[in-house]
Design a protein around this motif. Structure first.
Motif, PDB file in Angstrom:
ATOM      1  N   VAL A  66       7.074   3.039   5.719  1.00  0.00           N
ATOM      2  CA  VAL A  66       6.538   2.488   4.472  1.00  0.00           C
ATOM      3  C   VAL A  66       5.025   2.378   4.566  1.00  0.00           C
ATOM      4  CG1 VAL A  66       6.522   0.463   2.985  1.00  0.00           C
ATOM      5  CG2 VAL A  66       8.667   1.249   3.968  1.00  0.00           C
ATOM      6  N   GLY A  67       4.575   1.937   5.736  1.00  0.00           N
ATOM      7  CA  GLY A  67       3.144   1.761   5.933  1.00  0.00           C
ATOM      8  C   GLY A  67       2.380   3.058   5.790  1.00  0.00           C
ATOM      9  N   ILE A  68       2.949   4.113   6.332  1.00  0.00           N
ATOM     10  CA  ILE A  68       2.257   5.408   6.234  1.00  0.00           C
ATOM     11  C   ILE A  68       2.175   5.848   4.768  1.00  0.00           C
ATOM     12  CG2 ILE A  68       2.439   7.851   6.833  1.00  0.00           C
ATOM     13  CD1 ILE A  68       3.624   6.866   9.542  1.00  0.00           C
ATOM     14  N   VAL A  69       3.263   5.599   4.037  1.00  0.00           N
ATOM     15  CA  VAL A  69       3.244   5.919   2.605  1.00  0.00           C
ATOM     16  C   VAL A  69       2.180   5.077   1.910  1.00  0.00           C
ATOM     17  CG1 VAL A  69       4.600   5.955   0.497  1.00  0.00           C
ATOM     18  CG2 VAL A  69       5.661   6.567   2.668  1.00  0.00           C
ATOM     19  N   ARG A  70       2.149   3.773   2.266  1.00  0.00           N
ATOM     20  CA  ARG A  70       1.149   2.894   1.649  1.00  0.00           C
ATOM     21  C   ARG A  70      -0.262   3.380   1.939  1.00  0.00           C
ATOM     22  NH1 ARG A  70       2.938  -1.753  -0.533  1.00  0.00           N
ATOM     23  NH2 ARG A  70       4.991  -2.459   0.170  1.00  0.00           N
ATOM     24  N   PHE A 116      -1.472   6.279   2.305  1.00  0.00           N
ATOM     25  CA  PHE A 116      -1.975   7.438   1.562  1.00  0.00           C
ATOM     26  C   PHE A 116      -1.788   7.327   0.053  1.00  0.00           C
ATOM     27  CE2 PHE A 116      -1.263   9.118   5.837  1.00  0.00           C
ATOM     28  CZ  PHE A 116      -2.554   9.579   6.082  1.00  0.00           C
ATOM     29  N   TRP A 117      -0.748   6.613  -0.370  1.00  0.00           N
ATOM     30  CA  TRP A 117      -0.474   6.611  -1.809  1.00  0.00           C
ATOM     31  C   TRP A 117      -0.535   5.234  -2.444  1.00  0.00           C
ATOM     32  CZ3 TRP A 117       2.376   9.814   1.549  1.00  0.00           C
ATOM     33  CH2 TRP A 117       2.082  11.168   1.400  1.00  0.00           C
ATOM     34  N   TRP A 118       0.310   4.301  -1.959  1.00  0.00           N
ATOM     35  CA  TRP A 118       0.439   3.051  -2.700  1.00  0.00           C
ATOM     36  C   TRP A 118      -0.757   2.123  -2.521  1.00  0.00           C
ATOM     37  CZ3 TRP A 118       6.092   1.876  -0.804  1.00  0.00           C
ATOM     38  CH2 TRP A 118       6.945   2.870  -1.331  1.00  0.00           C
ATOM     39  N   PRO A 174      -7.053   0.387   3.002  1.00  0.00           N
ATOM     40  CA  PRO A 174      -6.571   1.111   4.193  1.00  0.00           C
ATOM     41  C   PRO A 174      -6.709   0.272   5.462  1.00  0.00           C
ATOM     42  CG  PRO A 174      -8.688   1.979   3.485  1.00  0.00           C
ATOM     43  CD  PRO A 174      -8.254   1.014   2.430  1.00  0.00           C
ATOM     44  N   GLY A 175      -7.735  -0.585   5.499  1.00  0.00           N
ATOM     45  CA  GLY A 175      -7.936  -1.395   6.714  1.00  0.00           C
ATOM     46  C   GLY A 175      -6.731  -2.261   6.996  1.00  0.00           C
ATOM     47  N   THR A 176      -6.275  -2.967   5.966  1.00  0.00           N
ATOM     48  CA  THR A 176      -5.134  -3.865   6.145  1.00  0.00           C
ATOM     49  C   THR A 176      -3.883  -3.080   6.524  1.00  0.00           C
ATOM     50  OG1 THR A 176      -6.136  -5.177   4.414  1.00  0.00           O
ATOM     51  CG2 THR A 176      -3.890  -5.748   5.040  1.00  0.00           C
TER      52      THR A 176
END
Lengths: 239, 844
Positions: free
Chosen positions: B646-650, B652-654, B659-661
């Motif tokens: 999920v984090g990887i999706v977040r 780049f997209w969501w 991006p830091g967080t």
């Protein structure tokens, strides 16, 4: 020396002479035992005929032998019985005989002279004890050896050190006797023991030195340790 | 046509124009005379990389493509030995990724290594001597003055911790501390350690202060709830960190005191060996070893306290010369058993051994001296040593390679406690003075950790305790993971009970530092809940976008990184010999789930719950994956894995706008996955091969052959059942040959009958024949009872190197995931026969 027969005196003298020689020490093995077996232990195929026993003041170097490893031996020889009896009688009246003879040999200072003696009591053994700097008494862990111990103790109490030979730890009796010996002799009994090991007889049969024939035998290992201990006692470090 | 073809063939260098193969070859590959050398830089970069990857993948020679293909798709690498094919590929792929990452990290750290090499040129020992002299002066200062210095130091630290700084200033401070730490680390000695500890205190306190004052969202809601949970867990960690520093600041390193020459003045000693259900074969060697301790015979009494009331035990006691004691009931288990024996005996000193802890012969002569020297000394503890691998060591294959879980406690913590007179009793391998013990009513029965509680009671009455870091006894570690965890649960519950019933922070008789040491020993066991919080915290953001830390990721980084780095450096320095970096987290992660609930329950109701004895001496007889134990970790790992995706999706997209967080939470969840991986690795039980554990020992021995030859050789290892020998070259022993072996115990040589089990080259395994009691006693004297049996045991574990350590944990994690997948696949395969073709079995 020893107070009992068959405890492996000549075997031990031969083994030590060999071990010391292998460490680069100058060694002379002197057979004072009319049994004349030392040369056999050191590689002779037949007992030499001529030797010390023929004449107390004879020409010793002439009878000297040297085995294939280079260990020098003065054999006792096989004098006829009357000659032997005369020899012993003569010695009884000349307490300084052996010392004189060794002086005449002009042995270099760094040479270790190992003397094999007959079993006690014996005139020859007394001479050897008188002339020696160190006396090593070979005992076996058998009842008879323990019972005759006082014979040796009376002889040379201060100089003598004892070593147990042909020790068989598998026999509880020998274990117990070793403990008794330690108890009685204290520090005079060397910590090192030489184990009973058929590798010694095997090496003899093949006419090879033990460290060559069975380098990893326990007896060879024990002789090495005994050798180290003796050199330490002689106060000698590396040659 | 032919002409054209021939011309082309000449141009291309096709040797034989009629062979299609030659054409094909030349169309793609240049003839040898036309090939060009690769550019030098490319070669230089490619070669090491190729070699680097070739090793873990099992490529025989990295220079041909065929070898690579074979290694990647056909052949198994030499490392992977068992399991499914799927697992092998996974291990291989993960290993490649990790090795690649390691290579990158290695390259990135090059300038730092240059700096370190430059530092290598200086000799820091003079600086240490100087500082030690200063420390000595401080030690001689009057009490008031040293208290003043302590107060000033603490005030300064508090100022350091609370001064607000802008993020870039905080970063500068971090760099300054870190570079100084790199220099100070070079200095030998404990003063340098203390300086590093101060750095860590400053950095960690700054972090926690900043967290408490600037990052809490006070608006109620989910974010507030999770945020509060996280900050509570962090405060706990900070507290344990600080208490740990206090506890371990200066290990005392107590030395044994020699006894007077006159044995008449030596005290009488009662040795208690309590047992309940342990088999006789476990108890026998312990009793024989205890009887073999060097002590005047009329002053040594060995008691078997048998709560199992077994005839065979009584019979054995009669034969061996030990005394046998039973009691009418089994109230209060081990503590009650000991108390009953205390009432029936009268020795001045009492020694307690668990029934599987064999003492060496010098145990009493080493320990009792302190009781004669210090009349107020009531208890002396020695380390618990295990010569068999515990479940962690067995399942991760780290036995004697990485310090085990207990080595921190017995290597450092107890020694550190000793400085503050706060060493506590650990139930076994300890000597107690009867007088004080009776004064506090014998062994404590109110809690399940009667040992620590008894020591606490002794301390409250002003008695002193001592710790001697000399291994004088050894035993078997708990066999299975469930047993191990059960034991830790009991300790955790007991400590929580003491914390509630007889809190060391309050009540009479203790010094401040004793209170702190005890508090740490107890609070330490509450790590379960906080650890679970850390293992799930990043998920709050990754799943639900809850900001549990109300701060910008960069600001968080400049605060949390100094804290983590400095604490890491200080701890590695302080405990590196006894626990490698990151292993504390790994060990805690395994236990977290299981001790979280019992400790909480014991805190709420200290009298609830039951007590169970840990089983010992068993055998894990097959390799299996303990799904029951591993389940919580499988769930947690799955949750973190989903979080990662999920984090990887977040990223780049969501949530591309923060991006830091996202990155911060991704790093966190990855770290969690590593630790959970290690936990899973522990749950995969490895089969035990040997019935009796072999202990390495090299000493001269004699092998007696049936033909009368005696062979000088040496031992390699021993157990109660057999012996491993290293034979000289050229000696061959046929299997099942009866023979005898001579071992030396001082000047005494004991001979044991045995038969040859198997010979592999020069190594010969022997199986002992049936022994009578005297022989068994002699064997113990030659082996487990030797005074030097355990000295130098820990010398084989290498020193701590934090990065290496991280990669080790990482490797274990990767391996474990592969195993879980493999096992899961097997489960699936068994459940879904029609899909069997998907899981084509491996070559074997």
């Amino acid at each position: 020396m020893a107070a009992t027969g068959g405890c492996g005196r000549s075997t031990l003298v031969a083994g030590l002479a060999d071990a010391l020689h292998r460490r680069g020490r100058a060694v002379l093995a002197l057979d004072l035992d009319p049994a004349n077996a030392l040369a056999l232990h050191l590689g002779a195929t037949a007992a030499p005929e001529h030797g010390i026993g023929h004449a107390p003041d004879g020409d010793w170097p002439a009878t000297a032998l040297s085995n294939s490893d280079g260990v020098r031996i003065l054999p006792f020889g096989t004098p006829p019985l009357p000659m032997l009896l005369r020899f012993e009688r003569e010695l009884a009246e000349r307490p300084g005989w052996l010392r004189e003879q060794l002086g005449r040999l002009a042995v270099p200072d760094d040479t270790i002279v190992l003397v094999d003696t007959p079993r006690l009591p014996s005139v020859l053994a007394l001479h050897a004890a008188g002339a020696a700097d160190h006396v090593l008494v070979v005992v076996s862990a058998e009842p008879i050896a323990y019972a005759t111990l006082d014979r040796v103790e009376r002889l040379q109490a201060a100089k003598a050190r004892f070593v147990v030979n042909a020790f068989d730890p598998q026999r509880p009796l020998q274990q117990d006797l070793l403990l008794l010996l330690r108890d009685r002799l204290g520090a005079r009994l060397l910590q090192e023991v030489v184990h009973r090991d058929t590798a010694i007889a095997d090496a003899q049969a093949r006419n090879r030195a033990l460290p060559v024939d069975a380098p990893y035998s326990q007896a060879a290992e024990d002789l090495q340790q005994l050798c180290t201990r003796l050199l330490h006692r002689l106060g000698a470090s590396a040659p | 046509m032919t002409v054209v073809l021939r011309a082309m063939a000449t141009q291309l260098g096709v040797a034989d124009p009629r062979s299609a193969r030659a054409w094909l070859l030349r169309l793609f590959v240049l003839p040898p005379e036309q090939t060009r050398e690769l550019p030098g830089w490319l070669k230089a970069a490619a070669m090491p990389l190729l070699v680097w990857f070739a090793r873990p993948l099992g490529v025989e020679s990295p220079w041909t493509l065929r070898n690579w293909l074979r290694a990647l798709f056909l052949h198994r690498p030499p490392r992977a030995q068992d399991g499914d094919a799927s697992r092998v590929y996974l291990v291989r792929a993960l290993a490649a990724v990790f090795d690649g990452a390691a290579a990158l990290g290695h390259a990135a750290l090059a300038p730092l290594r240059g700096f370190e090499r430059w530092l290598d040129r200086f000799d820091f020992s003079r600086a240490d001597a100087h500082v030690m002299a200063m420390a000595g002066r401080f030690g001689r200062m009057p009490r008031l003055a040293s208290a003043a210095v302590a107060i000033v130091t603490i005030t300064l630290l508090a100022v350091c911790a609370t001064t607000p700084l802008a993020p870039h200033e905080q970063l500068a401070l971090f760099l300054l501390m870190w570079l100084s730490a790199l220099v100070i680390r070079r200095m030998p000695g404990n003063v340098a350690t203390l300086i590093l500890v101060c750095f860590s205190l400053a950095a960690s306190s700054r972090y926690i202060w900043w967290r408490l004052t600037s990052t809490i969202d006070l608006e109620p809601g989910f974010e507030w709830f999770f945020g509060m949970g996280l900050i509570a867990a962090e405060c706990y960690t900070w507290l344990i960190l600080v208490l740990g520093y206090v506890q371990n600041a200066w290990p005392l390193g107590r030395k044994p005191v020699s006894l007077p020459a006159d044995t008449a003045s030596w005290p009488t000693v009662d040795v208690f060996i309590p047992t309940y259900n342990e088999p006789l074969k476990v108890v026998r060697p312990t009793v024989l070893a205890a009887l073999g301790m060097d002590w005047p015979a009329e002053k040594l009494r060995v008691y078997i306290l048998d709560d199992g009331r077994r005839d065979e035990m009584r019979h054995f006691a009669e034969q061996s010369g030990a005394r046998y004691m039973i009691r009418p009931d089994n109230a209060h288990a081990k503590a009650g058993n000991l108390n009953h024996a205390l009432g029936k005996t009268d020795g001045e000193l009492v020694v307690i051994f668990d029934c599987d802890h064999m003492p060496v012969r010098s145990f009493l002569q080493t320990t009792v001296g302190w009781f004669l020297k210090d009349p107020r000394c009531a208890m002396l503890q020695t380390p618990h040593h295990f010569f068999s691998p515990d479940p962690f060591e067995r399942n991760l294959h780290t036995f004697r390679k990485i310090p085990n879980e207990g080595s921190l406690f017995y290597g450092l913590v107890q020694d550190g406690n000793d400085l503050w007179n706060a060493t506590f009793f650990c139930g076994s391998c300890a000597v107690l003075r009867r007088g004080p013990l009776m004064e506090v009513g014998g062994i404590a029965v109110e809690t399940v950790t009667e040992d620590a509680h008894t020591a606490l009671k002794l301390h409250r009455r002003g008695w002193r305790t001592a710790y001697l870091k000399l291994t004088q006894a050894a035993g078997l570690a708990t066999e299975s993971l469930s047993g191990h965890i059960g034991q830790r649960i009991r300790w955790a519950r007991g400590m929580a009970q003491i914390f509630r019933l007889d809190n060391p922070l309050f009540g009479r008789g203790l010094s401040l530092l004793q209170r702190l040491c005890y508090a740490n020993a107890m609070l330490h066991f509450f790590h379960g809940l906080p650890r679970l919080v850390f293992l799930t915290a990043p998920l709050a953001y990754l799943y639900a976008e809850l900001h549990v830390i109300n701060a910008a990721a960069t600001t968080l980084a400049v605060y949390v990184l100094p804290h983590l780095f400095q604490a890491g450096i200080a701890n590695s320095r302080m405990q590196g010999r006894y626990r490698h970096s990151f292993w504390a987290e790994a060990y805690e992660s395994v236990l977290a789930w299981y001790i979280a609930w019992p400790t909480t329950l014991a805190l709420i109701n200290p009298r609830a719950g039951s007590f169970n004895v840990t089983a010992k001496g068993g055998l894990v007889d097959r390799t299996y994956f303990d799904w029951r134990i591993a389940l919580p970790y499988v769930v947690l790992a799955t949750a973190n894995l989903i979080g990662l995706v999920v984090g990887i999706v977040r990223l780049f997209w969501w949530n591309a706008d923060e991006p830091g967080t996202v990155l911060m939470n991704l790093v966190w969840t990855t770290y969690n996955l590593i630790m959970l991986g290690a936990a899973l690795g522990v749950a995969a039980e490895t089969r035990q091969v040997r019935v009796a554990h072999r202990v390495p020992l090299r000493m001269p021995a004699t092998l007696y052959l049936a033909d009368g030859r005696a062979i000088a050789c040496r031992t390699e290892d021993y157990s109660t059942q057999g012996l491993g020998l290293l034979l000289p070259p050229g000696v061959d022993v046929a299997p099942a040959t009866p023979l005898a072996v001579g071992l030396r115990d001082g000047l005494r040589e004991h001979v044991f009958h045995a038969h040859a089990a198997q010979q592999r080259e020069r190594q010969l395994g022997l199986q002992f024949a049936t022994m009578d009691l005297a022989q068994e006693r002699a064997l113990i004297a030659c082996t487990f009872g030797r005074a030097d049996a355990w000295s130098g045991w820990s010398d084989t574990t290498p020193d701590d190197r934090p990065l290496t350590s991280l990669f080790e944990v990482l490797g274990f994690g990767a391996n474990a995931y592969a195993r879980v997948l493999g096992n899961g696949a097997r489960l699936l395969r068994d459940m879904l026969p029609p899909l069997r073709f998907l899981f084509r079995p491996a070559a074997d």
